[in-house]
Scaffold this motif. Sequence first.
Motif, mmCIF file in Angstrom:
data_model
loop_
_atom_site.group_PDB
_atom_site.id
_atom_site.type_symbol
_atom_site.label_atom_id
_atom_site.label_comp_id
_atom_site.label_asym_id
_atom_site.label_seq_id
_atom_site.Cartn_x
_atom_site.Cartn_y
_atom_site.Cartn_z
ATOM 1 N N LEU A 85 0.824 -1.206 0.000
ATOM 2 C CA LEU A 85 0.000 0.000 0.000
ATOM 3 C C LEU A 85 0.860 1.260 0.000
ATOM 4 O O LEU A 85 0.515 2.262 -0.655
ATOM 5 N N LEU A 86 1.976 1.218 0.704
ATOM 6 C CA LEU A 86 2.884 2.366 0.713
ATOM 7 C C LEU A 86 3.505 2.586 -0.667
ATOM 8 O O LEU A 86 3.685 3.730 -1.106
ATOM 9 N N MET A 87 3.828 1.495 -1.354
ATOM 10 C CA MET A 87 4.333 1.624 -2.732
ATOM 11 C C MET A 87 3.294 2.307 -3.623
ATOM 12 O O MET A 87 3.634 3.188 -4.429
ATOM 13 N N LEU A 88 2.045 1.907 -3.468
ATOM 14 C CA LEU A 88 0.968 2.523 -4.241
ATOM 15 C C LEU A 88 0.831 4.003 -3.897
ATOM 16 O O LEU A 88 0.670 4.850 -4.793
ATOM 17 N N LEU A 89 0.924 4.316 -2.603
ATOM 18 C CA LEU A 89 0.828 5.707 -2.168
ATOM 19 C C LEU A 89 1.965 6.546 -2.746
ATOM 20 O O LEU A 89 1.741 7.672 -3.214
ATOM 21 N N MET A 90 3.192 6.003 -2.732
ATOM 22 C CA MET A 90 4.329 6.749 -3.286
ATOM 23 C C MET A 90 4.143 7.009 -4.784
ATOM 24 O O MET A 90 4.506 8.072 -5.292
ATOM 25 N N THR A 91 3.547 6.042 -5.476
ATOM 26 C CA THR A 91 3.269 6.216 -6.901
ATOM 27 C C THR A 91 2.267 7.346 -7.118
ATOM 28 O O THR A 91 2.434 8.193 -8.004
ATOM 29 N N ILE A 92 1.225 7.382 -6.294
ATOM 30 C CA ILE A 92 0.210 8.432 -6.401
ATOM 31 C C ILE A 92 0.813 9.804 -6.100
ATOM 32 O O ILE A 92 0.570 10.781 -6.823
#
Length: 332
Positions: A278-285
């Motif tokens: 989820l943190l990887m997804l957040l960093m992408t956003i």
Amino acid sequence: MQMSPVSARHKHHVVIHAGCIALAVITQVIAHIFLNLAKDSWVPNALFQRSCRNVSETFPLEVTMDWWSEQYWVMIDVWSAAWLVYAVVGLFNRNVLGPESCNPEIHPPVFYLMWTMINISRMFSMTLWDRLFMVEAVTVRWILPGLSFYMLYMSYSNLNKHKAWLSVNNPAVTSWTRYLTQNGLAVFAWWSLLNAVEGLGILFKYKAGVSDPLISTVVLTIVFLCAITWFILQSFLLTKYLRYTFSVYAILILGLGAMFTRSYRVHDLAANTVYCGLLMLLMTILSLIHLISECLHTGESTKPIAAAVEPHVTFVEMAWQPEGNMKHQLQK
């Protein structure tokens, strides 16, 4: 013919500046040699009895980075070497004030001395890590992000101070500083921060006895809070300084990806693995938001630049003095 006091002071300052850059380059090369000697294929040797990866495997966490993340140091060292080479080239390239590297002085000698200290601390921490002095090694590791972020602060503030003059007289310096030096330094700062936070988690697990799922969650939460803080500063509070630094979210995604792949199990997905994903997804956003906001950015006002190049402003003595006295070298 006797050299004027102003020219003598300038020559002395350039020598100091060049010497500090030389120290930074030398320690950078030695640190890279240490890094190679600490790899599996080179141990044991005269410096290391264990590889850095073997020590990390001896004290694992759920968020320990995968083995392939060691290759990131190679990329980071190449980037660091590139902006150091640019600093060396700047000693030979000249503008109306003198050598580009110190006229105007965006990166003073102390900037390169701090990088020298970072490389020395990095080598020292690898030696301590090899000898299993965990507390000492992790403590020294925290020097790296601390000094790196201070170097970024110094670079941002000095570039902002001189950008009006540079935009007219030497615009290439602004671009090279933003995209090569500042982005490269940001990659190093955040990667060393990830390693320092992971080391802190190892201390709490193996020295303080904190359970692993809990301490791994704490490590990820610290990374999350640091990233959110950076996003707020970059997007709202310090936009004019940080808007051109694009490398932060990329290195965070790579680091979190290394944590994710090591703990990923198809039929036994741990909570921290999900958290990491989820943190990887957040960093992408966050990265996409930053990129889109910069694409929509209309540019900086030209007002300060116009003021900086009034036709009746002339240089008197080629600004051969330390940067603190530069304002006395203009007269109308």
